[in-house]
Design an enzyme around this catalytic site. Structure first.
Site, PDB file in Angstrom:
ATOM      1  N   ASP A  90      -9.733 -11.152  10.472  1.00  0.00           N
ATOM      2  CA  ASP A  90      -9.663  -9.928   9.665  1.00  0.00           C
ATOM      3  C   ASP A  90     -11.072  -9.370   9.432  1.00  0.00           C
ATOM      4  OD1 ASP A  90      -8.008  -8.301   7.411  1.00  0.00           O
ATOM      5  OD2 ASP A  90      -9.917  -8.967   6.573  1.00  0.00           O
ATOM      6  N   VAL A 105       0.835  -1.212   0.000  1.00  0.00           N
ATOM      7  CA  VAL A 105       0.000   0.000   0.000  1.00  0.00           C
ATOM      8  C   VAL A 105       0.867   1.259   0.000  1.00  0.00           C
ATOM      9  CG1 VAL A 105      -1.831   1.250   1.198  1.00  0.00           C
ATOM     10  CG2 VAL A 105      -1.829  -1.252   1.211  1.00  0.00           C
ATOM     11  N   LYS A 139     -13.075  -5.760  10.814  1.00  0.00           N
ATOM     12  CA  LYS A 139     -13.787  -4.815   9.933  1.00  0.00           C
ATOM     13  C   LYS A 139     -15.240  -4.621  10.366  1.00  0.00           C
ATOM     14  CE  LYS A 139     -10.667  -5.862   6.158  1.00  0.00           C
ATOM     15  NZ  LYS A 139     -10.402  -6.766   5.036  1.00  0.00           N
TER      16      LYS A 139
END
Ligand code: NAP
Length: 334
Positions: A208, A22, A212
């Site tokens: 994960d 990223v 979120k």
């Protein structure tokens, strides 16, 4: 202490913490589209430092940026007007984000683990310092779901959020459902293609996705919930028989994260779950393919609002980071 607000053509200095998938894409965009950012923000944006673990590791960086690499992450924070945290994990990311916020500097992060674990505390530090902490990329990468929940639906009453928010497991499940691979083979293929980490448990066990859905629930209902409140079941225990049974009924198995509110709308009771669900073929989430993400929000006045798009990838995630960065830079200039 407040960060100096840049005016006119004084460049705004961005400190980049991390230069992996990223971070490199953020750095690349900032160096290849300088006019776009200068026009939108009203000042040029320049990268002033890039913190990494290993400055000698091979990486594709625009000429001029390689000289900014350092292992001294604190110095990057000290030299910046705004900080972008894309190193991941809890520490040292948490201490560095806190350091920046305590200096009154806006922070943009893509770090869902950090925001799920201590987002509320860090947002409070930002509030006390009259600065901001933004993290659109932390949920569903390029899909602007947090902004829709927080801003577009701010005048509505959200009753539920349901989504596929982990691209890695969706890739595995899609390989099984559409390409006929056995489950173990699909996991192996996903690993080979870089969809799964070397240790894939974070994805396969639903951790994960749980991080979120926690962030989404807090944003939608402003409730104090954490990872321990998520009823979580991953996909690691699924067998080929499970997939065959679903397919024989015209269904596909997806790892679905959901959050729903009940009771007094002023003080809703919020529940969250991450679990494999067999969806009918006509369910919008059943259509989410490969590493993509999809989120369906149900709100009293709006009805069903659906958002679909890339949930991972360097440039895709950088798009959300850069959106937050431009907004934070505009606020800083004002
Ligand atoms: N990749 C995606 O598709 C995606 C999507 C959404 C959100 N995110 C989030 O974005 C963040 C970054 O992900 P990524 O995929 O870019 O990770 P990555 O490729 O592993 O890159 C991490 C970068 O941070 C640096 N770093 C790690 N620990 C450090 C430390 N202690 N001190 C200094 N530098 C350190 C690494 O340095 P070296 O290069 O020297 O190793 C590397 O440049 C994570 O929070 C992730 O959850 C990623």
């Amino acid at each position: 202490m407040s960060a100096p607000a840049a005016t006119g053509q004084t460049p705004l200095r961005v400190g980049l913490l991390g230069c992996g998938t990223v971070g490199a894409a953020v750095a690349q965009a900032l160096s290849t589209r300088p006019a776009l950012y200068a026009e939108r923000v009203g000042s040029p944006i320049e990268v002033c430092g890039i913190a990494v673990r290993n400055v000698d590791a091979p990486r594709e960086l625009h000429a001029g940026l390689s000289g900014l690499l350092t292992t001294d992450a604190s110095s990057v924070v000290h030299g910046a007007d705004l900080v972008v945290e894309v190193m991941g994990g809890i520490e040292p990311a948490q201490s560095l984000v806190r350091l920046a916020l305590e200096q009154g500097k806006p922070v943009v992060t893509a770090n869902k683990q950090l925001i799920a674990a201590s987002g509320q505390e860090l947002v409070e530090v930002a509030r006390q310092q009259a600065t901001s902490l933004d993290y659109e990329a932390a949920v569903a990468a390029a899909v602007p779901v947090l902004r829709v929940v927080r801003e577009s639906l701010a005048g509505d009453r959200i009753s539920s959020i349901t989504g596929i928010v982990n691209g890695s497991t969706n890739f595995v499940l899609d390989m099984v459902a559409r390409h006929g691979l056995g489950f173990a083979e699909a996991v192996e293929r996903a690993g080979q293609l870089g969809y799964l980490e070397a240790d894939p448990t974070e994805d396969l066990d639903g951790l994960d996705a749980a991080a979120k859905i926690v962030i989404l629930a807090r944003t939608a209902w402003m409730v104090d919930v954490g990872l321990a409140d998520v009823h979580r079941e991953g996909i690691a225990h699924l067998t080929d028989d499970d997939f065959e049974a679903a397919a024989s009924c015209g269904q596909v198995i997806k790892l679905v994260a959901s959050a729903w509110a009940s009771g007094d709308p002023a003080h809703p009771h919020v529940e969250m779950a991450v679990r494999p669900v067999a969806l009918g073929a006509d369910d919008p989430l059943a259509q989410v393919r490969e590493g993509r993400n999809g989120v369906v929000i149900e709100a009293e006045s709006a009805g069903l609002v659906s958002l679909f798009g890339p949930g991972a990838g360097g440039p895709e995630t950088a798009s959300a980071v850069l959106g937050d960065l431009v907004n934070a830079a505009c606020r800083l200039r004002q």
